[in-house]
Enzyme design. Sequence first.
Site, mmCIF file in Angstrom:
data_model
loop_
_atom_site.group_PDB
_atom_site.id
_atom_site.type_symbol
_atom_site.label_atom_id
_atom_site.label_comp_id
_atom_site.label_asym_id
_atom_site.label_seq_id
_atom_site.Cartn_x
_atom_site.Cartn_y
_atom_site.Cartn_z
ATOM 1 N N ARG A 147 56.422 80.970 27.677
ATOM 2 C CA ARG A 147 55.037 80.789 28.065
ATOM 3 C C ARG A 147 55.045 80.409 29.540
ATOM 4 N NH1 ARG A 147 50.734 76.045 26.758
ATOM 5 N NH2 ARG A 147 51.842 75.064 28.479
ATOM 6 N N TYR A 159 46.729 71.768 33.942
ATOM 7 C CA TYR A 159 47.274 71.908 32.599
ATOM 8 C C TYR A 159 48.544 72.767 32.574
ATOM 9 C CZ TYR A 159 48.473 73.618 28.190
ATOM 10 O OH TYR A 159 49.261 73.935 27.118
ATOM 11 N N ASP A 221 48.649 80.626 28.494
ATOM 12 C CA ASP A 221 47.602 79.824 27.845
ATOM 13 C C ASP A 221 46.446 79.608 28.821
ATOM 14 O OD1 ASP A 221 46.145 77.984 26.377
ATOM 15 O OD2 ASP A 221 47.886 76.757 25.822
ATOM 16 N N HIS A 223 43.829 77.889 28.031
ATOM 17 C CA HIS A 223 43.370 76.536 27.697
ATOM 18 C C HIS A 223 41.854 76.384 27.768
ATOM 19 C CE1 HIS A 223 44.856 72.331 26.936
ATOM 20 N NE2 HIS A 223 45.761 73.072 26.337
ATOM 21 N N GLU A 247 46.408 83.164 25.315
ATOM 22 C CA GLU A 247 45.989 82.141 24.353
ATOM 23 C C GLU A 247 44.723 81.424 24.814
ATOM 24 O OE1 GLU A 247 49.048 79.215 23.795
ATOM 25 O OE2 GLU A 247 47.682 77.776 22.889
ATOM 26 N N GLU A 273 44.624 76.441 18.196
ATOM 27 C CA GLU A 273 45.338 75.159 18.113
ATOM 28 C C GLU A 273 44.387 73.982 17.911
ATOM 29 O OE1 GLU A 273 47.340 75.128 21.932
ATOM 30 O OE2 GLU A 273 45.960 73.626 22.673
ATOM 31 N N ARG A 294 46.883 80.407 15.840
ATOM 32 C CA ARG A 294 47.610 79.358 16.570
ATOM 33 C C ARG A 294 47.523 77.979 15.931
ATOM 34 N NH1 ARG A 294 51.057 78.191 19.372
ATOM 35 N NH2 ARG A 294 50.128 77.140 21.149
ATOM 36 N N GLU A 350 55.993 78.431 18.606
ATOM 37 C CA GLU A 350 56.094 77.632 19.834
ATOM 38 C C GLU A 350 57.155 76.547 19.646
ATOM 39 O OE1 GLU A 350 52.506 75.508 20.771
ATOM 40 O OE2 GLU A 350 53.111 75.170 22.849
ATOM 41 N N TRP A 413 39.040 71.234 29.202
ATOM 42 C CA TRP A 413 40.393 70.976 29.689
ATOM 43 C C TRP A 413 41.396 71.907 29.036
ATOM 44 C CZ3 TRP A 413 44.724 69.029 26.868
ATOM 45 C CH2 TRP A 413 45.901 68.916 27.672
HETATM 46 C C1 GCO Z 1 49.974 74.480 23.591
HETATM 47 C C2 GCO Z 1 48.905 73.500 23.822
HETATM 48 C C3 GCO Z 1 49.311 72.093 24.067
HETATM 49 C C4 GCO Z 1 48.089 71.188 24.050
HETATM 50 C C5 GCO Z 1 48.437 69.884 23.455
HETATM 51 C C6 GCO Z 1 47.313 68.889 23.465
HETATM 52 O O1 GCO Z 1 49.685 75.656 23.678
HETATM 53 O O2 GCO Z 1 51.061 74.047 23.291
HETATM 54 O O3 GCO Z 1 47.895 74.001 24.632
HETATM 55 O O4 GCO Z 1 50.063 71.965 25.227
HETATM 56 O O5 GCO Z 1 47.577 71.036 25.328
HETATM 57 O O6 GCO Z 1 48.838 70.126 22.134
HETATM 58 O O7 GCO Z 1 47.674 67.764 22.762
HETATM 59 MG MG MG Z 2 47.675 76.028 23.842
#
Ligand code: GCO
Ligand code: MG
Length: 413
Positions: A147, A159, A221, A223, A247, A273, A294, A350, A413
Amino acid sequence: MTIDLVDVNITSPGRNFVTLKITTSDGIVGWGDATLNGRELAVASYLSDHLASMLVGRDEDRIEDTWQYLYRGAYWRRGPVTMAAIAAVDMALWDIKAKKAGMPLYQLLGGASRDGVRVYAHASGTDYAALANAITGYEELGFTAVRVQTGVPGLGQIYGVSSAGPGVRYDYEPAKRAADGGAAERPHEENWDTRTYLSHMPGVFARIREDFGTGLRILHDGHHRMSPIEAARFAKDVEPYDLFWLEDCTPGEDQAALRLVRQHSTTPLAIGEIFNSVYDYQTLITERLIDYVRSAVTHTGGITAMKKLLDFAAVYGIRSGIHGPTDISPVGMAAALHLDLAIHNFGIQEYMPHNAETLEVFRTSFTFDRGFLHPGDQPGLGVELDEEAAAGHAYTKAYLPVNRLLDGTVHDW
Ligand code: GCO
Ligand code: MG
C-alpha cells in the site's frame, strides 16, 4: 458445559488493546479482540457492564444463538461499539470450540482453500525517495503487494505517512497518546487539501511503475477524503498505473456515491473498514459497486458475521480484503487469517506487523514467509494473551487525528 467467567483485559504495550477472556466451566479459555481505536473504554464497558452477566451460565457451544441473543436482544442494533463487543464474544467462542475440537479454527470453517494468505504491507515516505526506499525494503522481505501513501507538498504530516524516516517501517500509528506526541485530552490535528492531492498522486504512481515494473501489486487508501466526482476523476486518472485497489475513496456512509465512481473508471474499489454490518454493504454488493470488502472481523460482529458477509459478497464476484492495521490486536488478526485461509473468495489481507512490545503480551503462532501469512496449526485461534505481561502496560488515553482543510473547516480524516 457453560461459560463460567467473563473478563475484560485492557493493556497498552505501545498502543491500547481491549481483549475479552471467556473461561468455560471445564477451564477452557477463549480470547476475543474488542479494540476500537481511540474509543477503547466504551467497548470495555459495554462488555463488562452489560454483556458479562448475560453470558455467564450460557452453553459456550451455541455460537449462532449467542450472536443473535446479543444482536437482536439489545434492541439497539449495529454501531462500532456494539459490534466490536459482539465480535469479541464471537471470536472467543470460536476459539473455545476449535480448542475443544483440537483443531485450528480454519478447519472448522471448511479447511484450507490455499497454502498461504497473500498480504500487503504499508509502504510510505514523506517524499518519493523515502517511499521508493520503503517499497524496495518490502520487496526484499518477499512482499508482492504494497500500500503506497506519500506526503503531499505543503500539507505536513498526513494520514498514512510514517514520519520515522526512510526505510521499511512497521510503526506507523495514527492514534497518538501524550507520550507519542499527542495531547493528553484531545486529538491532534492534520491539514488537508484535495486539489493538491489530486494533482500530486498520479505522478507518484507513474514513477513507481517505472521504477518497480508491472508485477508489483500497488494499493492506495484515499481515507474518505474525496467527493464523489473527485473520486471518479482520481480513479480515472490512475487507471494507467493498474492499482490493485483504491480504498475508501469517498466517505463510507454514502453507498450510492460509488455509482458515480464506477461509471467513470475500471480502477478496482475497496471499502468498509469503518462499516460494522452486512447492511452497510447491501447496495454496494448487490449493485456490484465494489471489488473488495474491507471490514475488520473485530468491528463487524466477529467470525460468524464476517463469514456470512463474505459468502454474500462471493455471489456477486466480490472478494475479501480484511482490515489488519496495528489497531486490530493479534487476536483479531488471527481471526482474519483463519477466515482468509478457508474462504474461496479471498482477495488479499492487510498486514501491519505489531511491534515487539505487543508480541511479548500476545503470543502468536501465525507465520510470515515471503509475502504470505499462515495462521498456524495450534488448536483454536492460536493466540494467547500473557496476562502478567499485559498487566505491566497501563491504559493511556489516545486519539485518532482530526483533519482540517487549509481554511480551518473540519474535513474527513
Ligand atoms: C487502513 C486504515 C487504518 C486506519 C486505522 C484507524 O487501511 O489500514 O485506514 O490505517 O486509519 O485503522 O484506526
Ligand atoms: Mg484504510
